[in-house]
Design a protein around this motif. Structure first.
Motif, mmCIF file in Angstrom:
data_model
loop_
_atom_site.group_PDB
_atom_site.id
_atom_site.type_symbol
_atom_site.label_atom_id
_atom_site.label_comp_id
_atom_site.label_asym_id
_atom_site.label_seq_id
_atom_site.Cartn_x
_atom_site.Cartn_y
_atom_site.Cartn_z
ATOM 1 N N SER A 1 11.900 -1.302 6.534
ATOM 2 C CA SER A 1 12.068 -0.039 5.819
ATOM 3 C C SER A 1 13.540 0.344 5.790
ATOM 4 O O SER A 1 14.332 -0.096 6.613
ATOM 5 C CB SER A 1 11.258 1.081 6.495
ATOM 6 N N LEU A 2 13.878 1.179 4.812
ATOM 7 C CA LEU A 2 15.248 1.637 4.636
ATOM 8 C C LEU A 2 15.523 2.793 5.584
ATOM 9 O O LEU A 2 14.902 3.849 5.485
ATOM 10 C CB LEU A 2 15.482 2.080 3.181
ATOM 11 N N GLY A 3 16.454 2.592 6.510
ATOM 12 C CA GLY A 3 16.830 3.651 7.434
ATOM 13 C C GLY A 3 15.720 4.065 8.371
ATOM 14 O O GLY A 3 15.726 5.187 8.887
ATOM 15 N N GLY A 4 14.736 3.194 8.588
ATOM 16 C CA GLY A 4 13.629 3.526 9.482
ATOM 17 C C GLY A 4 12.569 4.395 8.847
ATOM 18 O O GLY A 4 11.655 4.850 9.533
ATOM 19 N N GLU A 5 12.640 4.638 7.549
ATOM 20 C CA GLU A 5 11.675 5.485 6.853
ATOM 21 C C GLU A 5 10.706 4.626 6.054
ATOM 22 O O GLU A 5 11.113 3.894 5.150
ATOM 23 C CB GLU A 5 12.414 6.454 5.930
ATOM 24 N N VAL A 6 9.415 4.717 6.382
ATOM 25 C CA VAL A 6 8.385 3.951 5.685
ATOM 26 C C VAL A 6 8.109 4.603 4.339
ATOM 27 O O VAL A 6 7.835 5.803 4.257
ATOM 28 C CB VAL A 6 7.096 3.887 6.525
ATOM 29 N N ASP A 7 8.196 3.830 3.275
ATOM 30 C CA ASP A 7 7.935 4.320 1.924
ATOM 31 C C ASP A 7 6.736 3.562 1.366
ATOM 32 O O ASP A 7 6.765 2.337 1.228
ATOM 33 C CB ASP A 7 9.155 4.111 1.038
ATOM 34 N N ILE A 8 5.676 4.298 1.054
ATOM 35 C CA ILE A 8 4.442 3.679 0.575
ATOM 36 C C ILE A 8 4.665 2.953 -0.743
ATOM 37 O O ILE A 8 4.193 1.829 -0.944
ATOM 38 C CB ILE A 8 3.339 4.739 0.445
ATOM 39 N N PHE A 9 5.399 3.555 -1.664
ATOM 40 C CA PHE A 9 5.603 2.948 -2.968
ATOM 41 C C PHE A 9 6.393 1.653 -2.874
ATOM 42 O O PHE A 9 6.091 0.679 -3.564
ATOM 43 C CB PHE A 9 6.310 3.929 -3.897
ATOM 44 N N ARG A 10 7.417 1.618 -2.040
ATOM 45 C CA ARG A 10 8.228 0.398 -1.920
ATOM 46 C C ARG A 10 7.431 -0.724 -1.251
ATOM 47 O O ARG A 10 7.653 -1.901 -1.538
ATOM 48 C CB ARG A 10 9.501 0.690 -1.141
ATOM 49 N N ALA A 11 6.505 -0.377 -0.375
ATOM 50 C CA ALA A 11 5.633 -1.395 0.204
ATOM 51 C C ALA A 11 4.666 -1.936 -0.837
ATOM 52 O O ALA A 11 4.381 -3.144 -0.885
ATOM 53 C CB ALA A 11 4.873 -0.823 1.395
ATOM 54 N N ILE A 12 4.158 -1.070 -1.724
ATOM 55 C CA ILE A 12 3.243 -1.511 -2.768
ATOM 56 C C ILE A 12 3.964 -2.401 -3.778
ATOM 57 O O ILE A 12 3.361 -3.304 -4.374
ATOM 58 C CB ILE A 12 2.609 -0.289 -3.455
ATOM 59 N N GLN A 13 5.265 -2.182 -3.964
ATOM 60 C CA GLN A 13 6.022 -3.015 -4.897
ATOM 61 C C GLN A 13 6.082 -4.479 -4.461
ATOM 62 O O GLN A 13 6.406 -5.345 -5.274
ATOM 63 C CB GLN A 13 7.441 -2.465 -5.038
ATOM 64 N N LEU A 14 5.761 -4.765 -3.208
ATOM 65 C CA LEU A 14 5.751 -6.136 -2.720
ATOM 66 C C LEU A 14 4.447 -6.865 -3.043
ATOM 67 O O LEU A 14 4.352 -8.069 -2.805
ATOM 68 C CB LEU A 14 5.979 -6.150 -1.201
ATOM 69 N N LEU A 15 3.452 -6.153 -3.568
ATOM 70 C CA LEU A 15 2.158 -6.762 -3.848
ATOM 71 C C LEU A 15 2.201 -7.537 -5.161
ATOM 72 O O LEU A 15 3.016 -7.248 -6.045
ATOM 73 C CB LEU A 15 1.080 -5.674 -3.928
ATOM 74 N N PRO A 16 1.326 -8.522 -5.317
ATOM 75 C CA PRO A 16 1.274 -9.271 -6.585
ATOM 76 C C PRO A 16 0.898 -8.358 -7.746
ATOM 77 O O PRO A 16 0.031 -7.501 -7.627
ATOM 78 C CB PRO A 16 0.180 -10.317 -6.331
ATOM 79 N N GLY A 17 1.563 -8.568 -8.875
ATOM 80 C CA GLY A 17 1.272 -7.790 -10.064
ATOM 81 C C GLY A 17 1.989 -6.464 -10.147
ATOM 82 O O GLY A 17 1.808 -5.727 -11.115
ATOM 83 N N VAL A 18 2.814 -6.134 -9.128
ATOM 84 C CA VAL A 18 3.535 -4.863 -9.101
ATOM 85 C C VAL A 18 5.030 -5.154 -9.050
ATOM 86 O O VAL A 18 5.480 -5.990 -8.272
ATOM 87 C CB VAL A 18 3.131 -4.001 -7.888
ATOM 88 N N LYS A 19 5.793 -4.451 -9.885
ATOM 89 C CA LYS A 19 7.240 -4.633 -9.921
ATOM 90 C C LYS A 19 7.928 -3.279 -9.943
ATOM 91 O O LYS A 19 7.300 -2.244 -10.158
ATOM 92 C CB LYS A 19 7.666 -5.448 -11.158
ATOM 93 N N ALA A 20 9.232 -3.307 -9.704
ATOM 94 C CA ALA A 20 10.066 -2.119 -9.792
ATOM 95 C C ALA A 20 11.088 -2.313 -10.897
ATOM 96 O O ALA A 20 11.525 -3.433 -11.171
ATOM 97 C CB ALA A 20 10.777 -1.864 -8.454
#
Length: 404
Positions: free
Chosen positions: A157-176
């Motif tokens: 995580s960035l700066g120790g802060e868990v971000d749900i959306f950025r974790a979901i961006q790692l899933l197949p079929g999801v991009k930023a």
């Protein structure tokens, strides 16, 4: 000639006997009374409902499952058409100890309610290598991914802060769209084509820092479900995908809390029992960039901060009735003031949901909700004309309000 007649007659009698036997067996089977077994599966420690727990029933003769079900968001399951006899009912969920209960279904029973509590079980394992062929069968939950916040907290995580959306961006079929955006682009759709729900309430533009962070605090979330395809009819209103998040209900064990400090913000979560039939959960988060700016004493630097608050309470009216009250409040503020000149931009969400969950029968579950959600965006610009020395300002305000 007579022999042929006798053979035909014998054949007709033989087929008639077989047909009568099959019809009799079918009628006996159809008249066999069956019951429905239903209930709610919860965490034995916190008392929270377990989402996606598996319930199966087997008989003593074979280990294959006779019936199976998966719990919904409220932990409810229903096993229908169970004939009289002796069975083994098993309940399991990832991260919990499986439990098997022997049951005997008696003739004449109408239905049976069986609530089950599962104890948590830590999972420790080393390296796991999985090899195999893909299943050619069609999954009933195609395009659906269920995540737990405990899994997201293990990701970088960035700066120790868990971000749900950025974790979901790692899933197949999801991009930023870029490294600086937390928007979800699923299967080629844009970010505004994804329906985002928090406890069944639509949340518009759920982002902080102009899209750099999502507005959802992982400490307050219990279940995350992303549907990328085959979207059920109940999720109407978007083209691309559905992100359905469920807030925690609070533990019934004891009053407790968690806190965290990162390079970006600080957060605090409190939860516990109100009485033996109700619990609560409150979670807050705030960015403190404006405090650092104030310490510098430089008036030429704009100040910025955001905050969000999640709250939820539930009350158990009876074994078949439970009410929930949940809400979310969040806002971003960008402000700059230099004498009579300056500007201010602020935006945020406010949601509320009163929900009544009721078990109408062992096979029918109902959910009634009264929902209110508001998204607002405002801006103001003020200054002094150098020629006329007159002050002026310009302000805009935009709001979206839904009542459901």
């Amino acid at each position: 000639m007579k022999e042929r007649i006798h053979q035909r007659r014998d054949a007709i009698i033989y087929h008639a006997i077989i047909l009568i036997s099959l019809l009799s067996a079918h009628l006996l089977t159809a008249q066999t009374p069956t019951i429905t077994i239903s209930g709610i599966i919860t965490d034995s420690t916190s008392g929270e409902a377990l989402v996606g727990a598996t319930v199966t029933i087997t008989d003593g003769k074979s280990s294959s499952a006779r019936r199976g079900a998966i719990t919904n968001k409220f932990g409810f399951y229903s096993l229908q058409n169970i004939a009289p006899g002796s069975y083994q009912l098993s309940a399991s969920s990832i991260g919990y100890t499986s439990r098997t209960i022997p049951i005997t279904v008696l003739s004449g029973e109408q239905s049976r309610k069986l609530n089950i509590q599962l104890g948590s079980r830590p999972i420790e394992s080393g390296q796991v290598i999985v090899e195999g062929k893909s299943d050619k069968g069609i999954s009933p939950s195609i395009g659906r991914i269920d995540l737990r916040p405990e899994f997201l907290k293990r990701l970088p995580s960035l700066g120790g802060e868990v971000d749900i959306f950025r974790a979901i961006q790692l899933l197949p079929g999801v991009k930023a769209s870029s490294e600086l955006s937390s928007g979800l682009y699923v299967r080629g759709g844009s970010a505004d084509e994804t329906l985002i729900l928090l406890d069944g309430v639509t949340v518009y533009n759920p982002s902080h820092l102009g899209g750099f962070m999502s507005t959802f605090n992982a400490d307050a979330i219990k279940d995350i479900r992303l549907i990328k395809g085959s979207i059920p009819a109940e999720y109407g209103g978007r083209l691309s995908s559905v992100l359905d998040l469920t807030m925690r209900e609070g533990t019934k064990e004891k009053f407790s809390g968690t806190a965290g400090i990162s390079l970006i913000n600080s957060r605090l979560t409190l939860e516990g029992p109100i009485n033996e039939n109700s619990t609560f959960m409150v979670s807050g988060r705030r960015m403190y960039l404006d405090l650092f700016t104030a310490l510098l004493g430089d008036s030429t630097i704009p100040t910025y901060y955001f905050y969000d608050v999640n709250a939820k309470a539930n009350y158990k009216l009876s074994d078949n009735d439970r009410i929930y009250l949940s809400g979310y409040f969040g806002r971003d503020v960008l402000d700059y003031t230099s004498g009579s000149d300056g500007f201010r931009i602020d935006w945020g969400n406010a949601t509320g949901n009163f929900r009544w969950a009721h078990i109408l029968s062992p096979s029918v579950f109902s959910n009634f909700s009264a929902i209110a959600t508001t998204y607002s965006f405002g801006s103001r610009v003020g200054g002094t004309d150098e020629a006329t020395k007159q002050q002026g300002s310009f302000a805009t305000s935009t709001n979206i309000r839904d009542l459901t």
